[in-house]
Design a protein around this motif. Sequence first.
Motif, PDB file in Angstrom:
ATOM      1  N   PRO A 246       0.841  -1.203   0.000  1.00  0.00           N
ATOM      2  CA  PRO A 246       0.000   0.000   0.000  1.00  0.00           C
ATOM      3  C   PRO A 246       0.874   1.250   0.000  1.00  0.00           C
ATOM      4  CG  PRO A 246      -0.656  -1.520   1.747  1.00  0.00           C
ATOM      5  CD  PRO A 246       0.628  -2.039   1.159  1.00  0.00           C
ATOM      6  N   PRO A 247       0.372   2.369  -0.445  1.00  0.00           N
ATOM      7  CA  PRO A 247      -1.025   2.666  -0.733  1.00  0.00           C
ATOM      8  C   PRO A 247      -1.471   2.182  -2.120  1.00  0.00           C
ATOM      9  CG  PRO A 247       0.271   4.658  -0.942  1.00  0.00           C
ATOM     10  CD  PRO A 247       1.211   3.573  -0.477  1.00  0.00           C
TER      11      PRO A 247
ATOM     12  N   THR B  20      -5.628   1.132  -4.256  1.00  0.00           N
ATOM     13  CA  THR B  20      -7.090   1.067  -4.168  1.00  0.00           C
ATOM     14  C   THR B  20      -7.532  -0.324  -4.585  1.00  0.00           C
ATOM     15  OG1 THR B  20      -7.300   3.412  -4.681  1.00  0.00           O
ATOM     16  CG2 THR B  20      -9.265   2.061  -5.011  1.00  0.00           C
TER      17      THR B  20
ATOM     18  N   THR C 102     -12.079   0.743  -2.168  1.00  0.00           N
ATOM     19  CA  THR C 102     -11.479   0.760  -0.841  1.00  0.00           C
ATOM     20  C   THR C 102     -10.081   1.346  -0.985  1.00  0.00           C
ATOM     21  OG1 THR C 102     -12.745  -1.182  -0.183  1.00  0.00           O
ATOM     22  CG2 THR C 102     -10.823  -0.630   1.157  1.00  0.00           C
TER      23      THR C 102
ATOM     24  N   VAL D 194      -6.636   2.148   0.420  1.00  0.00           N
ATOM     25  CA  VAL D 194      -5.811   1.525   1.454  1.00  0.00           C
ATOM     26  C   VAL D 194      -4.558   2.362   1.682  1.00  0.00           C
ATOM     27  CG1 VAL D 194      -4.589  -0.577   2.135  1.00  0.00           C
ATOM     28  CG2 VAL D 194      -6.662  -0.737   0.725  1.00  0.00           C
ATOM     29  N   SER D 195      -4.356   2.792   2.922  1.00  0.00           N
ATOM     30  CA  SER D 195      -3.170   3.579   3.244  1.00  0.00           C
ATOM     31  C   SER D 195      -1.962   2.670   3.396  1.00  0.00           C
ATOM     32  CB  SER D 195      -3.401   4.370   4.535  1.00  0.00           C
ATOM     33  OG  SER D 195      -3.489   3.483   5.644  1.00  0.00           O
TER      34      SER D 195
ATOM     35  N   ALA E 149      -5.418   7.753   4.072  1.00  0.00           N
ATOM     36  CA  ALA E 149      -6.632   7.095   3.573  1.00  0.00           C
ATOM     37  C   ALA E 149      -7.654   8.136   3.119  1.00  0.00           C
ATOM     38  CB  ALA E 149      -7.230   6.186   4.638  1.00  0.00           C
TER      39      ALA E 149
ATOM     40  N   GLY F 102     -15.132   2.829   6.582  1.00  0.00           N
ATOM     41  CA  GLY F 102     -13.729   2.484   6.468  1.00  0.00           C
ATOM     42  C   GLY F 102     -13.395   1.457   7.524  1.00  0.00           C
TER      43      GLY F 102
ATOM     44  N   GLN G 187      -9.938  -0.457   9.887  1.00  0.00           N
ATOM     45  CA  GLN G 187      -8.539  -0.380  10.281  1.00  0.00           C
ATOM     46  C   GLN G 187      -8.126  -1.729  10.831  1.00  0.00           C
ATOM     47  OE1 GLN G 187      -8.614   2.725  13.185  1.00  0.00           O
ATOM     48  NE2 GLN G 187      -8.593   1.300  14.870  1.00  0.00           N
TER      49      GLN G 187
ATOM     50  N   THR H 167      -8.288   2.109   5.996  1.00  0.00           N
ATOM     51  CA  THR H 167      -8.928   2.294   4.711  1.00  0.00           C
ATOM     52  C   THR H 167     -10.077   3.288   4.816  1.00  0.00           C
ATOM     53  OG1 THR H 167     -10.533   0.516   5.032  1.00  0.00           O
ATOM     54  CG2 THR H 167      -8.422  -0.092   4.057  1.00  0.00           C
ATOM     55  N   SER H 168     -10.427   3.818   3.668  1.00  0.00           N
ATOM     56  CA  SER H 168     -11.618   4.640   3.509  1.00  0.00           C
ATOM     57  C   SER H 168     -12.369   4.051   2.318  1.00  0.00           C
ATOM     58  CB  SER H 168     -11.220   6.091   3.243  1.00  0.00           C
ATOM     59  OG  SER H 168     -12.351   6.912   3.231  1.00  0.00           O
ATOM     60  N   VAL H 169     -13.694   3.977   2.417  1.00  0.00           N
ATOM     61  CA  VAL H 169     -14.491   3.282   1.406  1.00  0.00           C
ATOM     62  C   VAL H 169     -15.527   4.217   0.798  1.00  0.00           C
ATOM     63  CG1 VAL H 169     -16.073   1.355   0.998  1.00  0.00           C
ATOM     64  CG2 VAL H 169     -14.168   1.087   2.601  1.00  0.00           C
TER      65      VAL H 169
END
Length: 156
Positions: A40-41, A43, A71, A73-74, A90, A132, A134, A142-144
């Motif tokens: 990562p990072p 998607t 999604t 992903v950091s 994220a 999201g 973690q 993550t952020s979705v």
Amino acid sequence: MIARKPVTAAVKALLESLTTFPVGVRTVPIDPDTSKPISPPYTLLYPLDHTINDATLADRHTTAVSEYQATFVSGTTPGIPTSLGGDEQAQWLADRGRKVIARPADGSPGYAHPLTIPGVGCYQREAREAGGTQNAEDAIITSVIRFRFFLEETGA
């Protein structure tokens, strides 16, 4: 009828251009040079519903609604291997991805970033936050966002 595969390829390409990071469809992106998963990072893109949506009298199945979950992903900070993914990264990735629905700054019609699908036009786009996650063990956060694309055959 609008096929799903070219739509997915176009959404993937658009997210890659907006985030400047790799996008994997249903799986972690693979480095073409090493054939190994990329760190990562990145998607993750999940195709969801693809509904033929034609309520015309002729009912020729020339429209569809395609839904996707992205999604974001950091990961570690480049050059700092001991760093961990975080919420700030994220959210930054999600903000870049959200530009999928951005309108032109000059007020002209359409969208600021084209979704290029041969023979298909996208006349409406929607995005909604879906939360999201973690993982406390490896600090991946993550952020979705869920996207919906309203599509119509253009005949071109």
